[in-house]
Every structure is written in C-alpha cells, then in structure tokens.
Motif scaffolding. Structure first.
Motif, PDB file in Angstrom:
ATOM      1  N   LEU A  15      33.951  29.926  38.409  1.00 52.21           N
ATOM      2  CA  LEU A  15      35.022  29.964  38.622  1.00 52.21           C
ATOM      3  C   LEU A  15      36.269  30.048  40.072  1.00 52.21           C
ATOM      4  O   LEU A  15      36.912  29.796  40.771  1.00 52.21           O
ATOM      5  N   VAL A  16      34.863  31.231  40.560  1.00 51.77           N
ATOM      6  CA  VAL A  16      35.393  32.062  41.836  1.00 51.77           C
ATOM      7  C   VAL A  16      36.002  30.939  42.582  1.00 51.77           C
ATOM      8  O   VAL A  16      36.476  31.224  43.729  1.00 51.77           O
ATOM      9  N   LEU A  17      34.557  30.366  43.087  1.00 53.63           N
ATOM     10  CA  LEU A  17      34.831  29.639  44.198  1.00 53.63           C
ATOM     11  C   LEU A  17      35.284  28.295  43.941  1.00 53.63           C
ATOM     12  O   LEU A  17      36.507  28.177  45.081  1.00 53.63           O
ATOM     13  N   LEU A  18      35.805  27.669  42.933  1.00 52.71           N
ATOM     14  CA  LEU A  18      36.969  27.154  42.489  1.00 52.71           C
ATOM     15  C   LEU A  18      37.917  27.521  42.532  1.00 52.71           C
ATOM     16  O   LEU A  18      39.165  26.504  43.324  1.00 52.71           O
ATOM     17  N   GLY A  19      38.348  28.498  42.028  1.00 48.26           N
ATOM     18  CA  GLY A  19      40.098  29.068  42.548  1.00 48.26           C
ATOM     19  C   GLY A  19      40.050  29.731  43.789  1.00 48.26           C
ATOM     20  O   GLY A  19      41.122  28.842  44.257  1.00 48.26           O
TER      21      GLY A  19
END
Length: 144
Positions: A15-19
């Motif tokens: 989720l961090v990478l996607l965000g």
C-alpha cells in the motif's frame, strides 16, 4: 502479537508503494501538464503520506519487539550483512524516507505557486520512493 505486526508491516508495504507511485505520478503529471494544484491533488498526495506514516509506526513497534530489531545492537551485528540490514540500514533509511515525504507534503501545502507545489511532491516523494525500494528487505518480502 509479533507475528500479526510483522504481517501487517509486510503487507502494508504494498500500500505504501502504491500510494507513493500514485502521488509521485500525479505530481509529475501536474508539473509537466502545467495544471493547477487542486484539492484532489492534495488528497492524492496524502495517499503517499498516510500509509508511510502508518507503516513507520508499525515498524517502530516491530523494531523493539522483533528479534531482528534493537536486540541485535552489537558489534557482531555490524559484521553480518543481514543483521545490519534489519538492525540499522532498513530502519534508518525508512525514517529518512518518511521525513522526506513529510517535508515534501508540508512544503507543498505552504507554497503558493502550483508548479512548485507539484515539484515539491515530485522531488521529495521520488527520493523517498527510491530510498524505500533500495532498502526493502527483499529476502523476506511476502511471496518470496
């Protein structure tokens, strides 16, 4: 508790990478497209900020409860590359990345010129993304 935190920390990384990718991409599109910085852009930049901060909090807790965290604080750990990664390199790099994300978002909020707002997010989020990618412990990445 430890296992749940470890799994949360591992899967929240996606989720961090996607965000960050969404926020960074939006900032680049706004910068090169000469678009006005709208409330939508501010909210999209939060997609990089909020998961990174949540990830940092979980990581900080893990650092003190994990057998691979603060308990490895010794000279011997510095000689072993895997121990050094978990004890020093990963946490320090991630703290720097979260600080960069926070600075980029805070600067963008204060700046008045739209292109500079996009530029702040693009530069700081981009640097943070690179740091995160080079210091993710890929040897224990979920799915490996």
């Amino acid at each position: 508790m430890y296992t749940g935190l470890l799994h949360s920390h591992s899967y929240l990384a996606y989720l961090v990478l996607l965000g960050l990718l969404i926020s960074f991409g939006n900032a680049l599109a706004g910068l090169f497209g000469n678009k006005p910085f709208s409330d939508k852009d501010r909210k999209l930049s939060l997609l990089g900020l909020i998961p990174a901060h949540l990830q940092w909090v979980i990581g900080l807790i893990l650092y003190f409860v994990s057998p691979r965290g603060a308990s490895l604080a010794s000279g011997a750990a510095m000689k072993d590359s895997v121990s050094r990664l978990y004890f020093l390199e990963h946490p320090l790099t991630m703290v720097i990345a979260v600080v960069l994300i926070t600075i980029g978002y805070s600067r963008a909020k204060r700046l008045q010129i739209d292109s500079k707002r996009f530029k702040s997010i693009a530069i700081f989020y981009g640097l943070a993304l690179v740091l995160i990618l080079i210091r993710i412990p890929w040897i224990s990445w979920p799915g490996n």
